[in-house]
Design a protein around this motif. Structure first.
Motif, PDB file in Angstrom:
ATOM      1  N   ASP A   1       0.868  -1.371  -0.082  1.00 56.71           N
ATOM      2  CA  ASP A   1      -0.169  -0.059   0.087  1.00 56.71           C
ATOM      3  C   ASP A   1       0.828   1.233  -0.112  1.00 56.71           C
ATOM      4  N   GLU A   2       0.339   2.326  -0.647  1.00 56.08           N
ATOM      5  CA  GLU A   2       0.924   3.686  -0.777  1.00 56.08           C
ATOM      6  C   GLU A   2       0.200   4.513   0.099  1.00 56.08           C
ATOM      7  N   VAL A   3       1.119   4.980   1.434  1.00 51.82           N
ATOM      8  CA  VAL A   3       0.685   5.893   2.341  1.00 51.82           C
ATOM      9  C   VAL A   3       1.546   7.146   2.624  1.00 51.82           C
ATOM     10  N   ALA A   4       0.749   8.073   2.868  1.00 49.03           N
ATOM     11  CA  ALA A   4       1.361   9.383   3.522  1.00 49.03           C
ATOM     12  C   ALA A   4       1.266   9.327   5.148  1.00 49.03           C
ATOM     13  N   THR A   5       2.465   9.966   5.934  1.00 45.32           N
ATOM     14  CA  THR A   5       2.503  10.013   7.367  1.00 45.32           C
ATOM     15  C   THR A   5       2.156  11.272   7.611  1.00 45.32           C
ATOM     16  N   ALA A   6       1.843  11.393   9.068  1.00 45.85           N
ATOM     17  CA  ALA A   6       1.481  12.709   9.601  1.00 45.85           C
ATOM     18  C   ALA A   6       2.459  13.929   9.238  1.00 45.85           C
ATOM     19  N   SER A   7       3.884  13.320   9.025  1.00 42.63           N
ATOM     20  CA  SER A   7       4.932  14.373   8.842  1.00 42.63           C
ATOM     21  C   SER A   7       5.326  14.741   7.373  1.00 42.63           C
ATOM     22  N   GLY A   8       4.294  14.032   6.507  1.00 43.33           N
ATOM     23  CA  GLY A   8       4.257  14.324   5.073  1.00 43.33           C
ATOM     24  C   GLY A   8       5.217  13.274   4.266  1.00 43.33           C
ATOM     25  N   ILE A   9       5.778  12.449   4.839  1.00 41.59           N
ATOM     26  CA  ILE A   9       6.494  11.276   4.189  1.00 41.59           C
ATOM     27  C   ILE A   9       5.654  10.445   3.293  1.00 41.59           C
ATOM     28  N   LEU A  10       5.931  10.290   2.085  1.00 40.99           N
ATOM     29  CA  LEU A  10       5.199   9.251   1.384  1.00 40.99           C
ATOM     30  C   LEU A  10       6.043   7.953   1.187  1.00 40.99           C
ATOM     31  N   GLY A  11       5.178   6.981   1.020  1.00 40.64           N
ATOM     32  CA  GLY A  11       6.215   5.701   0.964  1.00 40.64           C
ATOM     33  C   GLY A  11       5.294   4.417   0.740  1.00 40.64           C
ATOM     34  N   ARG A  12       5.825   3.346   0.286  1.00 42.45           N
ATOM     35  CA  ARG A  12       5.201   2.060  -0.075  1.00 42.45           C
ATOM     36  C   ARG A  12       5.544   1.160   1.313  1.00 42.45           C
ATOM     37  N   ILE A  13       4.526   0.491   1.801  1.00 41.84           N
ATOM     38  CA  ILE A  13       4.782  -0.184   3.099  1.00 41.84           C
ATOM     39  C   ILE A  13       5.623  -1.636   2.613  1.00 41.84           C
ATOM     40  N   ALA A  14       6.736  -1.605   3.088  1.00 41.74           N
ATOM     41  CA  ALA A  14       7.525  -2.857   2.780  1.00 41.74           C
ATOM     42  C   ALA A  14       7.040  -4.191   3.891  1.00 41.74           C
ATOM     43  N   SER A  15       6.846  -3.687   5.000  1.00 40.39           N
ATOM     44  CA  SER A  15       6.444  -4.472   5.891  1.00 40.39           C
ATOM     45  C   SER A  15       5.786  -3.804   7.068  1.00 40.39           C
ATOM     46  N   ILE A  16       4.775  -4.600   7.834  1.00 43.40           N
ATOM     47  CA  ILE A  16       4.089  -4.123   8.938  1.00 43.40           C
ATOM     48  C   ILE A  16       3.941  -5.166  10.011  1.00 43.40           C
ATOM     49  N   SER A  17       3.989  -4.429  11.229  1.00 40.93           N
ATOM     50  CA  SER A  17       3.792  -5.314  12.600  1.00 40.93           C
ATOM     51  C   SER A  17       2.763  -4.418  13.303  1.00 40.93           C
ATOM     52  N   GLU A  18       2.550  -4.926  14.333  1.00 41.66           N
ATOM     53  CA  GLU A  18       1.630  -4.057  15.425  1.00 41.66           C
ATOM     54  C   GLU A  18       1.700  -2.799  15.555  1.00 41.66           C
ATOM     55  N   THR A  19       3.041  -2.222  15.769  1.00 44.55           N
ATOM     56  CA  THR A  19       2.834  -0.958  16.011  1.00 44.55           C
ATOM     57  C   THR A  19       3.881  -0.080  14.942  1.00 44.55           C
ATOM     58  N   VAL A  20       4.708  -0.889  14.424  1.00 41.30           N
ATOM     59  CA  VAL A  20       5.582  -0.232  13.396  1.00 41.30           C
ATOM     60  C   VAL A  20       5.440  -0.572  11.934  1.00 41.30           C
TER      61      VAL A  20
END
Length: 110
Positions: free
Chosen positions: A47-66
């Protein structure tokens, strides 16, 4: 009513203020919070996402909190999952300078 009697009519303005407070502030905030929780629960690798700080990126891996975001080829960073604010349409990162005809129509003026 006599002196010291209870008159409910005196409390209507206060009751009305609390009702307005609920419908104009509390309820919309709860709705936004529920949408954010659904967004975070539905995130997946790729998934392609934007963070609250404005960083755009593609999710490489995902865990419960990171979440590990690939922000450039072979460059990944770790961010807290809660900072992900927006799920971008597929292909957004591949086309950083979209042409006006490739943009979706404004949602406010349809």
């Amino acid at each position: 009513m006599g002196e010291g009697g209870f008159n409910i009519a005196e409390f209507w303005p206060i009751i009305l203020m609390f009702a307005l407070l609920y419908f104009m502030m509390i309820r919309p905030q709860q709705k936004r919070q529920k949408q954010q929780m659904q967004l975070l629960a539905g995130l997946a690798e790729g998934d392609e996402v934007a963070t609250a700080s404005g960083i755009l990126g593609r999710i490489a891996s995902i865990s419960e909190t990171v979440v590990k975001l690939e922000i450039a080829p072979d460059v990944t960073i770790q961010v807290q999952k809660a900072t992900v604010t927006t799920l971008l349409p597929k292909g957004t990162l591949d086309n950083p300078n979209p042409t006006p005809d490739s943009l979706p129509p404004p949602s406010c003026c349809a």
